[in-house]
Write an enzyme that holds these catalytic residues in place. Structure first.
Site, mmCIF file in Angstrom:
data_model
loop_
_atom_site.group_PDB
_atom_site.id
_atom_site.type_symbol
_atom_site.label_atom_id
_atom_site.label_comp_id
_atom_site.label_asym_id
_atom_site.label_seq_id
_atom_site.Cartn_x
_atom_site.Cartn_y
_atom_site.Cartn_z
ATOM 1 N N THR A 21 0.857 -1.305 -0.134
ATOM 2 C CA THR A 21 -0.022 -0.023 0.183
ATOM 3 C C THR A 21 1.062 1.213 -0.028
ATOM 4 O O THR A 21 0.889 2.289 -0.808
ATOM 5 C CB THR A 21 -0.899 0.070 1.361
ATOM 6 N N ASN A 69 -5.820 -10.254 -7.545
ATOM 7 C CA ASN A 69 -5.914 -10.959 -6.262
ATOM 8 C C ASN A 69 -7.112 -11.505 -5.916
ATOM 9 O O ASN A 69 -7.239 -12.662 -5.220
ATOM 10 C CB ASN A 69 -5.722 -9.948 -5.104
ATOM 11 N N GLN A 91 0.905 -10.352 -5.878
ATOM 12 C CA GLN A 91 0.323 -11.874 -5.832
ATOM 13 C C GLN A 91 1.267 -12.941 -6.583
ATOM 14 O O GLN A 91 0.716 -14.035 -6.645
ATOM 15 C CB GLN A 91 -1.226 -12.097 -6.424
ATOM 16 N N SER A 146 4.676 -7.092 -1.398
ATOM 17 C CA SER A 146 4.458 -6.940 0.118
ATOM 18 C C SER A 146 4.769 -8.588 0.516
ATOM 19 O O SER A 146 4.129 -9.412 0.253
ATOM 20 C CB SER A 146 2.863 -6.860 0.466
ATOM 21 N N HIS A 188 4.207 -9.970 3.313
ATOM 22 C CA HIS A 188 3.055 -11.136 4.033
ATOM 23 C C HIS A 188 2.442 -11.754 2.816
ATOM 24 O O HIS A 188 1.594 -12.770 3.172
ATOM 25 C CB HIS A 188 2.217 -10.673 4.947
ATOM 26 N N THR A 239 13.862 5.153 10.236
ATOM 27 C CA THR A 239 14.742 3.929 10.685
ATOM 28 C C THR A 239 14.110 2.757 9.812
ATOM 29 O O THR A 239 12.989 2.268 10.003
ATOM 30 C CB THR A 239 14.878 3.995 12.077
ATOM 31 N N CYS A 265 -9.583 -7.544 1.751
ATOM 32 C CA CYS A 265 -9.605 -5.949 2.436
ATOM 33 C C CYS A 265 -11.053 -5.580 2.270
ATOM 34 O O CYS A 265 -11.293 -4.510 2.768
ATOM 35 C CB CYS A 265 -8.688 -5.438 1.283
HETATM 36 N N1 PLP Z 1 -2.463 -5.200 -4.265
HETATM 37 C C1 PLP Z 1 -2.853 -6.350 -4.393
HETATM 38 C C2 PLP Z 1 -2.954 -7.090 -5.433
HETATM 39 C C3 PLP Z 1 -3.068 -6.954 -2.951
HETATM 40 O O1 PLP Z 1 -3.767 -8.266 -2.918
HETATM 41 C C4 PLP Z 1 -2.835 -6.203 -1.689
HETATM 42 C C5 PLP Z 1 -3.217 -6.836 -0.378
HETATM 43 O O2 PLP Z 1 -4.130 -7.573 -0.391
HETATM 44 C C6 PLP Z 1 -2.367 -5.166 -1.860
HETATM 45 C C7 PLP Z 1 -1.841 -4.562 -2.958
HETATM 46 C C8 PLP Z 1 -1.974 -4.269 -0.548
HETATM 47 O O3 PLP Z 1 -0.959 -4.949 0.142
HETATM 48 P P1 PLP Z 1 -0.638 -4.332 1.691
HETATM 49 O O4 PLP Z 1 -1.865 -4.640 2.362
HETATM 50 O O5 PLP Z 1 0.246 -5.663 2.378
HETATM 51 O O6 PLP Z 1 -0.268 -3.185 1.785
#
Ligand code: PLP
Length: 390
Positions: free
Chosen positions: A74, A153, A181, A201, A203, A239, A326
């Site tokens: 994000t 996603n 993804q 990202s 995670h 940092t 989300c």
């Molecule tokens: N872009 C895509 C395609 C995603 O699936 C996601 C998270 O669901 C994001 C961006 C945003 O990632 P984050 O919430 O780790 O910032």
């Protein structure tokens, strides 16, 4: 993964690998110094950050100097889009996005539009494919940046990013790709894609939350979003989060290995899911049969709410998602399925199944069985959701 849960929501987030937890623990315990400090404690932390930058660069075929650590995709997306607009040469800066982007892109574009930036949203067809003719028409107006996903996603649909880059660059527009993804599911090469910015990202590929990268091609025009001291070569103040950076690098090292085996495993699971789910009556696959990210299956069950299925299946320990995680808390249909002109009776009944390398066939079979029962139960409970013939 806990034995009671069958976790098929890996596009929302993934479980950290043991090697990730270990790397983070070690960094927290032993490399707690400030990477900007000149003494030994700083040096230890700096070594971890430098090595991780090399690893992240290797993951996407970039130079380490082109990697900026951020708090996740994000922030990376915000930085790429707002930063490119802040540095725009066009009289009226302009952004092109697609109708199926993640909220992180859509909301940034809307915010910029409210500040006078021209925004155009490119349509997709019924299978989620990008309309390249619409892209060409949109590029006739001078454009600052095009932002699109590598893989969606919600549906797993893949966009032809290299082709978009060719057309955008020919018209002088930069390109940002959201490749969140894709890590470990296909090789990612910023050279082959030709993009100027790329967001990830950790995670989403078995790393920790709250850490990601923004790739910024050498010489790309943009301004930093988070300013402060001169961290990250003056490109992102604050940092560095050393433990999370160490964890992300450990995950990236793992995901760079065995991509073809992982793909084969995910494809097999995806096919098994599709076959089992589509055998449930009045069910449709959202997206094309081919050309999707392996391991992501999005199906709609006619006449019932996807979130009702997710909640019913959750009572038996199955973790799924209706649309994207989300937007799961919001009521209403998915903007992705709306853009694909999904028929109304199927629009609200979408459920996403997303696997990872440790997902087993037995887990997939259990999910199909539980969802099959949930669908029958919900249709029974809601006669208005039954088909005309029933
Ligand atoms: N872009 C895509 C395609 C995603 O699936 C996601 C998270 O669901 C994001 C961006 C945003 O990632 P984050 O919430 O780790 O910032």
């Amino acid at each position: 993964m806990s034995t009671e849960l069958t976790y098929l929501d890996n596009n929302a987030t993934t479980a950290p690998l043991p090697a990730v937890v270990e790397a983070m623990h070690e960094a927290l315990a032993e490399a707690w110094g400030n990477p900007s400090s000149l003494h030994g404690a700083g040096e230890r932390a700096r070594q971890i950050v430098d090595a991780a930058r090399e690893t992240m660069a290797e993951l996407i075929g970039a130079r380490s100097s082109e990697i900026v650590f951020t708090s996740g995709a994000t922030e990376s997306i915000n930085t790429a889009l707002k930063g490119a607009i802040a540095a725009a040469r066009e009289e009226t800066p302009r952004i092109l996005i697609t109708a199926v982007e993640h909220e992180a892109v859509i909301e940034v574009a809307q915010e910029l539009e409210a500040r006078g930036v021209s925004v155009e949203t490119l349509p997709v067809d019924a299978e989620g494919a990008l309309d390249l003719e619409a892209l060409d028409r949109a590029l006739e107006t001078p454009t600052t940046i095009v932002s699109l996903m590598l893989a969606n996603n919600e549906t797993g649909v893949i966009f032809p990013v290299d082709e978009v880059v060719r057309r955008a660059h020919a018209k002088g527009a930069a390109v940002h790709v959201d490749a969140v993804q894709c890590v470990g599911k296909r090789p990612i090469s910023v050279e082959e894609l030709g993009v100027d910015f790329l967001s990830l990202s950790a995670h989403k590929f078995h790393g920790p939350k709250g850490i990601g990268i923004l790739y910024v091609r050498r010489g790309a025009r943009y301004r930093p979003l988070v300013t402060g001291a001169s961290h990250e070569g003056g490109r992102r103040g604050g940092t560095e989060n050393v433990a999370c950076i160490a964890g992300m690098a450990a995950a990236a090292r793992h995901m760079m290995q065995g991509i073809s085996e992982r793909r084969a495993h995910l494809s097999k699971l995806g096919q098994r899911l599709e076959k089992g789910l589509l055998a449930i009556e009045r069910t449709r696959l959202n997206g094309p049969a081919e050309g999707r990210m392996p391991g992501t299956v999005n199906v709609s069950f006619e006449g019932i709410e996807g979130s009702a299925i997710v909640l019913t299946a959750a009572r038996e320990g199955i973790c799924l998602s209706a649309g994207s995680a989300c937007s799961a808390a919001e009521f209403g249909g998915s903007h992705v399925l709306e853009a694909m002109k999904t028929p109304f009776s199927y629009l609200y009944g979408a459920v996403r199944f997303s696997c990872c390398e440790t997902t087993t066939e037995a887990e997939v079979d259990r999910a199909i069985e539980v969802v099959g029962r949930a669908v029958a139960y919900l249709r029974e409970m809601n006669p208005s959701g039954r088909s005309a013939e029933a």
